[in-house]
Scaffold this active site. Structure first.
Site, PDB file in Angstrom:
ATOM      1  CG  ASP A 305      -1.965   1.090   1.075  1.00 33.77           C
ATOM      2  OD1 ASP A 305      -2.240   1.697   0.273  1.00 33.77           O
ATOM      3  OD2 ASP A 305      -2.551   1.616   2.275  1.00 33.77           O
ATOM      4  CD  GLU A 339      -5.114   6.278  -0.842  1.00 39.99           C
ATOM      5  OE1 GLU A 339      -6.327   5.485  -0.817  1.00 39.99           O
ATOM      6  OE2 GLU A 339      -4.444   5.997   0.028  1.00 39.99           O
ATOM      7  CD  GLU A 340      -2.619   5.052   2.753  1.00 43.93           C
ATOM      8  OE1 GLU A 340      -3.789   5.050   3.028  1.00 43.93           O
ATOM      9  OE2 GLU A 340      -2.067   4.176   2.164  1.00 43.93           O
ATOM     10  CG  ASP A 367      -4.874   2.194  -3.159  1.00 43.56           C
ATOM     11  OD1 ASP A 367      -3.576   1.377  -2.415  1.00 43.56           O
ATOM     12  OD2 ASP A 367      -5.448   3.054  -2.640  1.00 43.56           O
ATOM     13  CG  HIS A 438      -3.319   1.406   6.705  1.00 42.55           C
ATOM     14  ND1 HIS A 438      -4.590   2.066   7.044  1.00 42.55           N
ATOM     15  CD2 HIS A 438      -3.098   1.617   5.387  1.00 42.55           C
ATOM     16  CE1 HIS A 438      -4.755   2.683   5.580  1.00 42.55           C
ATOM     17  NE2 HIS A 438      -4.067   2.394   4.691  1.00 42.55           N
TER      18      HIS A 438
END
Length: 499
Positions: A305, A339-340, A367, A438
């Site tokens: 990611d 993006e995150e 993604d 994450h």
């Protein structure tokens, strides 16, 4: 796994490219009666597939480039030195590939993780236990001495709303039952909006069970969003193991937790999207956009990611640029920033290119990690599958020569929805994606080189198909129901809401 493990023999690569079954032995038969000639269907240039799919499978370039990004640069949270280094790395890499590239400015949030620790305090129920936590992106800090309060458990935002004043002065613990990737969209709102709603109800802190499909006491971070004028409370994720422990203890009586978070929110920082393109030979004004996000969380090195997506689209552009003849349309690559924890890059691109969005004939965002390819997805007007069907044969042996039941989409390309840009995508196997999503464990070793190579090959070929096809996808109807005219689309499996 060493890069060399993905190198395939040339004969196997050609078999994968052709996707064809062995020819049947010739049989003698009587001459067939003449019939009216059928309309000749369009035949895609399969010789080009050898030049795209073959090298993607055999050269190991995508995995080597992913190693450069993850091992060489590391975490890339927006506004950080790592994010700035990644922008320069991407520019340098595109230019080494002979692909024209430039940067476009984006103002991004600059949230910094600090000290983070928590514990279940001793009581009549327990001698106390440490809690493994990660602050959620956007969380404010606690006071330097920390925050201590009783915990109240809820399993939905609706359940929180029924508690009334009993939430005041408490730490709200959002528990859930995520067990598969399909559950992510169901429970992401607990992390994305739960802390803000708990703050409005009078809570002083929040803990959210990690959105995970596996854990070895590994917390999963992610963003949370507070209203500009609303109250803000410290918020952190907790491991699934300790979420279960909290649940067991709360079933027996009151539980108090102390948490210390040292987060800080700095002024917005200057950053960039990286844009590159291979100009089309016949209709250069028509754009096929392929994209991924260059930023990552500040834990792990963002291999799945979204380092995997980054190298897939970069490699697609490199291979297409090496072809003897460019495709009909322009292939544009966008590596988005932020993006995150903000989607600033996606919004900035849509605003900067608003005048030409009507000429964006297709857009893709990779993604969902570096798993093997399993299907092709579309979001378009009528006839999309019929247009793409003739192009699927090189995907047969890759395992992706079928259409997904899910619509194509993505968080960073969602601002293109009001302009009715058709979406396409290569759906990958994400069954283990949320094991490391994450977390500190999202590192290069979790990406299988052969899976990455196959998805890279599929990405390159489907991109070429969109850019070379005589016809383009019909534009879908403009969605309604969200600010700016856009609405979330079903995306596999990382929903656009609740990053």
């Amino acid at each position: 796994m060493p890069v060399s493990t993905l190198i395939l023999s040339s004969s196997l690569a050609l078999q994968l490219v052709s996707g064809a079954a062995p020819a049947a032995p010739a049989q003698s038969s009587a001459p067939a009666k003449s019939a009216a000639p059928a309309k000749k269907a369009y035949a895609p240039p399969l010789a080009v597939a050898e030049k795209l799919v073959g090298p993607a499978l055999t050269e190991g370039h995508s995995y080597a480039r992913l190693a450069e990004l993850t091992d060489g640069i590391g975490p890339r949270l927006s506004g950080s030195e790592g994010a700035a280094a990644a922008v320069q790395w991407a520019l340098k890499s595109f230019k080494a590939d002979g692909v024209k590239a430039w940067t476009e400015p984006v103002k991004v949030p600059r949230w910094v993780r600090g000290e983070e620790r928590a514990e279940i305090l001793p009581s009549e129920l327990t001698r106390g236990h440490p809690l493994f936590i990660l602050a959620l992106g956007g969380s404010p800090p606690t006071a330097p001495e920390g925050l201590t309060a009783e915990v109240v458990e809820v399993t939905s935002l609706e359940a929180l709303a029924t508690l009334g004043d009993s939430v005041k002065g408490k730490i709200v613990f959002f528990n859930h039952t995520m067990s598969s990737p399909a559950d992510y969209g169901r429970f992401a709102g607990l992390r994305g909006r739960g802390p803000a709603l708990a703050a409005k109800a009078g809570a002083v802190g929040s803990l959210v069970r990690s959105l995970a499909t596996a854990s070895l006491r590994t917390p999963h971070t992610g963003s949370t969003r507070f209203d500009d004028e609303g109250p803000r409370i410290p918020a952190a994720s907790v491991t699934t193991e300790e979420a279960d422990q909290l649940h067991r203890l709360l079933a027996k009586g009151p539980v108090r937790v102390k948490m210390v978070l040292g987060c800080s929110e700095l002024p917005d920082a200057d950053s960039h999207n990286v844009v590159a393109e291979v100009r089309g030979r016949e209709k250069p004004q028509e754009i096929v956009l392929i994209s991924a996000h260059l930023d990552s969380w500040d834990v792990g090195t963002g291999a799945h990611d979204d380092g995997a997506g980054v190298v897939m689209v970069m490699e697609a552009a490199r291979l297409i640029a090496k072809l003897p003849q460019a495709p009909r349309r322009t292939v544009r690559v966008v590596l988005y920033m932020n993006e995150e924890n903000g989607l600033r890059g996606g919004r900035a691109y849509a605003e900067a290119h608003a005048a030409e969005l009507s000429k964006h004939v297709a857009a893709m965002e990779m993604d969902s990690g570096g798993g093997r390819p399993v299907a092709v997805s579309l979001r378009s007007g009528p006839g999309g599958k019929e247009l793409l069907e003739p192009w699927l044969s090189p995907l047969v042996a890759l395992g992706a020569a079928q259409f997904s039941t899910r619509e194509a989409g993505g968080a960073d390309i969602s601002p293109l929805l009001p302009a009715r840009v058709p979406f396409f995508g290569v759906e990958v196997d994400a069954s283990r994606y949320f094991d490391v999503h994450h977390t500190h464990a999202d590192t290069l070793d979790k990406v299988d080189p052969q899976d990455l190579a196959r998805s890279t090959a599929a990405t390159a070929w489907v991109t070429y198909a969109m850019a070379e096809s005589p016809d383009t996808l019909a534009r879908p109807e403009a969605p309604t129901g969200s600010p700016g005219g856009g609405a979330p689309v079903a995306t596999p499996p990382k929903a656009s809401s609740g990053r």
